[in-house]
Design an enzyme around this catalytic site. Sequence first.
Site, PDB file in Angstrom:
ATOM      1  N   ASP A  56      22.160  14.084 -54.950  1.00 33.33           N
ATOM      2  CA  ASP A  56      21.695  14.399 -53.610  1.00 33.33           C
ATOM      3  C   ASP A  56      22.736  13.812 -52.651  1.00 33.33           C
ATOM      4  O   ASP A  56      23.621  13.063 -53.070  1.00 33.33           O
ATOM      5  CB  ASP A  56      20.312  13.758 -53.406  1.00 33.33           C
TER       6      ASP A  56
ATOM      7  N   ASP B 220      22.109  13.226 -48.560  1.00 32.14           N
ATOM      8  CA  ASP B 220      21.598  12.489 -47.403  1.00 32.14           C
ATOM      9  C   ASP B 220      20.743  11.304 -47.820  1.00 32.14           C
ATOM     10  O   ASP B 220      19.755  11.465 -48.534  1.00 32.14           O
ATOM     11  CB  ASP B 220      20.793  13.428 -46.502  1.00 32.14           C
TER      12      ASP B 220
END
Length: 228
Positions: free
Chosen positions: A11, A13
Amino acid sequence: MVKPVTHVLFDMDGLLLNTEDLYTVAFQNILSPYGKEYTFDLKLKLMGTQSQETARAIVSELKLPMSPEEFIIESKKQFEVLFPDSSLMPGAKRLIEHLHKKGIPMGLATSSSEESYHLKVHKHHQEIFSLLPFKTFGSSDPNVKKGKPHPDIFIVAASKFPDHPKPEQCLVFEDAVNGVKAAKAAGMQVVMVPDPRVDKSLTEEATLVLQSLEHFKPEIFGLPPFED
């Protein structure tokens, strides 16, 4: 039970970049003139969701006098100011460079749009993100039909590896509860590095929970250990 893996998906953010903090600033800047607050509880529900879904939820939940489309337009104005100076999270650079050096196939699986990704990465982080050659942008990719917590993004991301690994061969790194649920739904193991404010009961689905990427030991999952 921890099992050996061969491929890694990240991922972005809140995991590789500090942009979750910047989203909070951006959204609060939009909400303040209306006397509304972007609380952590609301943020927790929305972390990892696609941009359209986020906008709809904020407008609806806080009863804003604007459409989701207008909220997205205002958000983009904020992002253009805030995102270019995003910074890497502790341990991110070391881990990516190590796995790259050892030849571990890696990909990026972010709910962000491609446009938003370039805002965050272009100024300071192009070199490190170039080491993640297989990229999936959940808010831009038509193959990602549903955002996290649905498994779509990780299934699409894994399919981009040329050797098409099985789900159980992939290890996902996530910070968000929705992301962990998505990875598990895709049949993958997941290392969670949650915001310290996240209740421990919400982290129990993760294969492993860490305070920071700095604490990750690759050999736990059968990956080459750090040499220093």
